[in-house]
Design a protein around this motif. Structure first.
Motif, mmCIF file in Angstrom:
data_model
loop_
_atom_site.group_PDB
_atom_site.id
_atom_site.type_symbol
_atom_site.label_atom_id
_atom_site.label_comp_id
_atom_site.label_asym_id
_atom_site.label_seq_id
_atom_site.Cartn_x
_atom_site.Cartn_y
_atom_site.Cartn_z
ATOM 1 N N THR A 1 0.807 -1.216 0.000
ATOM 2 C CA THR A 1 0.000 0.000 0.000
ATOM 3 C C THR A 1 0.844 1.271 0.000
ATOM 4 O O THR A 1 0.303 2.367 -0.071
ATOM 5 C CB THR A 1 -0.933 0.028 1.226
ATOM 6 N N HIS B 1 -8.481 -3.261 1.536
ATOM 7 C CA HIS B 1 -7.643 -3.494 0.359
ATOM 8 C C HIS B 1 -7.086 -4.912 0.370
ATOM 9 O O HIS B 1 -7.036 -5.590 -0.666
ATOM 10 C CB HIS B 1 -6.508 -2.470 0.337
ATOM 11 N N ASP C 1 -4.239 -1.495 5.157
ATOM 12 C CA ASP C 1 -5.616 -1.293 4.731
ATOM 13 C C ASP C 1 -6.296 -2.648 4.674
ATOM 14 O O ASP C 1 -6.093 -3.422 3.741
ATOM 15 C CB ASP C 1 -5.634 -0.606 3.367
ATOM 16 N N SER D 1 -8.043 -7.925 -2.275
ATOM 17 C CA SER D 1 -7.031 -8.524 -3.135
ATOM 18 C C SER D 1 -7.191 -10.041 -3.194
ATOM 19 O O SER D 1 -6.889 -10.664 -4.219
ATOM 20 C CB SER D 1 -5.630 -8.162 -2.634
#
Length: 735
Positions: free
Chosen positions: A8, A539, A536, A543
């Motif tokens: 990130t 996130h 995150d 993924s």
């Protein structure tokens, strides 16, 4: 269990890590010592030190593409040399070098605070800072990484103003003679100023978290070194042009650059520069304490230091002994109060470690020439050889100019060598009473040819078993389904503060209750756990969702108050954006669902949810009851006929129940007779109202059995623009 760090960090964050660490010590701590050693030539010394840093920086830039692991220089040397004495000396040097540099920052901090508040003793402030940083590190308090980005940006802005305004206040005569002590003075200053550039190596410690590290980190290293060379050289040059260098030496003033700022902007300029110095030294000591204590922590995990160094306190989840040991070294350095000797010893350690990094590059080129490197050091082997040569030359210059510092450095390194051969083989690990359990190395199953995945994010040990049992029950009855438990350890946006590294090391170096639970399921062939360290959580989970086949995501219920707090959180975002069916499950004591209640309206989402209900019923060999609550009793017969035709489509036995009244009250009333209630959510009519609305929330809280809410994925209606149109249409209908 598959372990990874979520990527990130972008270019800006990588630059801030590097620049924020490199920009402080030379300007705010070592300026007076530099002028004393080289006169106005200090600006040339800081420039040449930066150029020397480029050679080793290039080696770091290539090595991160060869060994893209967290850990930086110590890891590179260890991997290249096979974890032998050379790798140990490198780690030993980095550990002690980082710790001793903290003494410089603490002394500088004391000077700046004393300038603003003259009634506060310098040394008292320095010691208090060390204690504060140590306690903060031990406590592991989370703080905003974004604040560190702001601090670095403000520092660069203030120094840019200093340079721009200072140009008009310079007297070039103050620069003559430029090298009063000859080039030997310049090289001597260059030697201890070199250590002020070591911050770029910290980018590589975060390589597993940087987006496209093979491209981003090499660029960040080179850009940050270039930027810091420009800033430091300009500030040093202008400083010795504003006042004669003789007025800037330690015997005359302890705040040389503040004195020049006063000449530029009066008292306000002095206070602004002092404030900048406070921010710079505070940020730098935070990073240096972190780097030192975590280096010793990593060495202990490699069984290079006693087990105490890797012990993690059960309450604070931080490596307390490593922090305390580092703090003791810092206090000793502060007590010496000799900037020149401290900086020289620190530089010798750093130069030794960075010389070995260049050696590591050469070894990797010899051992693995076939590797595809996205960045290659230009003019190899000239560049790493120059890096080694420059580093050794600087060590030599420091040695002949400061024999005492050389003797100290050699003695400490020799002590490390003796320790390595005589004491380390006898080490016994695992101090009792303190958890030192690392994240378990759990074997990752090879991904079989499976058509479906059930993804289960787990974070709460109290709900983990229920969620995993539910997912495994479904998968056990379906030969083509894999359960993918996902544990996300979250830490802040960047790695500049002590607390940021506390969280990172906690997630990387300890095993919490959830991870231990996941380990129990590792031997089950259709379970594939994944552990992600990320900044995150959404996130990270997304993924996994995006790369799996036909995923069904099952998340835990977060308890009362979800309606108030869900909007904007991970669950809400998953419901809105995940390209998958998403379920929110609240598990009561019963884990076997033999009787399922399905409130069924017959709409698009009810039909999509029915597929999940049928799947659950087959897994548990359960009976299904379709429930419809009508507003008027005269609608009961027509609704019953509709439900009968729908019930016939289920693979498991299904009966119907139609009644009039209030939906919530009816569902709660009959819930005690069932093991599970499954409810569909309509995304197009608004998750905020459907999932977190009063009816669903009340059913979740009041039902006498487990409850599962399903939001079925629709490729068309999932689009934000389509949802927006539907939301506006609905509001218009109700107005």
């Amino acid at each position: 269990m598959k372990q990874k760090l979520d990527r990130t960090l972008g270019m800006y964050s990588a630059l801030m890590i590097s620049i924020g660490t490199m920009i402080g010590s030379a300007i705010f701590v070592l300026a007076g010592t530099s002028y004393q050693t080289a006169g106005p030539g200090a600006s040339l010394a800081i420039f040449l030190a930066g150029i020397a840093a480029v050679f080793t920086g290039l080696s770091f830039a290539e090595l991160v593409t060869v060994v893209p692991k967290a850990g930086g220089g110590y890891v590179y040397v260890k991997e290249a040399t096979g974890n032998n004495i050379i790798g140990f000396i490198c780690g030993w040097g980095f550990w002690l070098g980082y710790a001793m540099s903290c003494g410089l920052f603490a002394l500088g901090f004391g000077n700046f605070v004393n300038y603003i508040f003259p009634f506060i003793p310098k040394m008292a402030t320095a010691y208090l800072l060390v204690v504060y940083v140590a306690l903060t590190n031990i406590k592991g308090t989370k703080s905003s990484g974004n604040l560190q980005n702001v601090i670095t940006t403000v520092l660069v802005a203030l120094l840019a103003i200093y340079v721009i305004v200072g140009i008009f206040h310079m007297d070039i005569e103050n620069q003559r003679p430029f090298t009063p002590f000859g080039m030997s003075g310049v090289f001597n200053a260059m030697g201890f100023l070199y250590m002020t550039y070591i911050g770029y190596g910290l980018i590589t410690t975060a390589s597993e978290e940087v987006i496209e590290p093979e491209k981003t980190i090499p660029k960040a290293i080179l850009i940050s070194i270039a930027a810091v060379i420009l800033i430091k050289t300009s500030v040093f040059f202008i400083g010795s042009g504003i006042l004669p260098w003789e007025q800037l030496v330690p015997s005359v003033t302890s705040t040389p650059m503040i004195d020049t700022a006063v000449q530029i902007g009066g008292a306000v300029g002095g206070y602004l520069f002092a404030f900048a110095g406070i921010l710079a030294t505070l940020s730098s000591i935070n990073t240096a304490v972190m780097a030192s204590s975590r280096t010793s922590f990593a060495m202990a995990r490699d069984q290079r230091l006693p087990g105490l160094f890797k012990t993690i306190n059960r309450t604070t989840k931080t490596p307390v002994f490593s922090i305390v040991a580092t703090s003791v070294i810092v206090i000793i350095a502060v007590s010496i109060r000799d900037l020149e000797h401290i900086s020289t010893v620190t530089s010798i350690f750093s130069l030794t470690g960075y010389s070995l990094v260049n050696v590591a590059l050469i070894i990797f080129r010899q051992k693995k020439p076939e590797l595809q490197r996205k960045f290659r050091v230009p003019f190899y082997p000239v560049t790493p050889v120059l890096g080694i040569g420059v580093n050794l030359f600087l060590i030599y210059q420091l040695a002949i100019s400061d024999f005492v510092a050389l003797a100290i450095a050699v003695s400490v390194i020799a002590a490390g060598v003796l320790y390595y051969y005589l004491i380390m083989p006898k080490l016994k690990y695992a101090a009792k009473g303190i958890s030192i359990v690392d994240i378990p190395e759990i074997k990752e199953h090879k991904k079989e040819e499976r058509a479906n995945e059930i993804i289960i994010p787990v974070s709460n040990p109290n709900t983990a078993d229920g969620l995993l049992h539910f997912g495994m029950k479904l998968a056990a009855m379906e030969n083509n389904t894999t359960v993918v438990p996902v544990k996300v350890n979250v830490f802040p946006d960047n790695l500049l503060t002590i607390s940021d590294y506390d969280v990172m090391m906690q997630t990387m170096g300890t095993q919490d209750e959830v991870i231990r639970k996941l380990k129990k399921y590792d031997k089950i062939p259709y379970v594939r756990p994944v552990l992600i360290n990320s900044r995150d959580a959404f996130h990270a989970i997304m993924s996994v969702v995006k790369r799996e086949n036909n995923p069904l995501v099952i998340m835990g219920w977060h308890g009362s108050g979800l309606a108030k707090y869900m909007h904007g959180n991970i669950t809400y975002k998953m419901l809105q954006e995940a390209p998958a069916d998403v379920g929110i499950l609240k598990v009561n004591q019963k884990k076997e669902f033999k009787k399922i209640l399905f409130p069924y309206g017959g709409g698009r989402y009810s039909k999509m949810t029915a597929k999940v209900v049928n799947r659950i019923a087959k897994a548990y060999d359960a009976h299904i009851t379709l429930l419809n609550v009508v507003d008027r009793e005269e609608d009961i017969q027509e609704t019953e006929e509709f439900l009968r035709s729908s019930a016939a489509k289920f693979d498991q036995p299904a009966k119907i129940m139609v009644c009039s009244g209030a939906l919530v009250e009816k569902v709660v009333e009959v819930s005690k007779k069932y093991d599970l209630i499954v409810m569909g959510a309509s995304l197009d009519w608004g998750i905020q109202e459907m999932i977190t609305g009063k009816r669903t929330d009340r059913i979740m809280e009041q039902a006498g059995c487990s409850v599962l809410i399903i939001k079925s994925y629709d490729l068309f209606l999932q689009r934000s623009k389509v949802r927006g149109v539907l939301h506006r249409t609905r509001r218009a209908i109700h107005q």
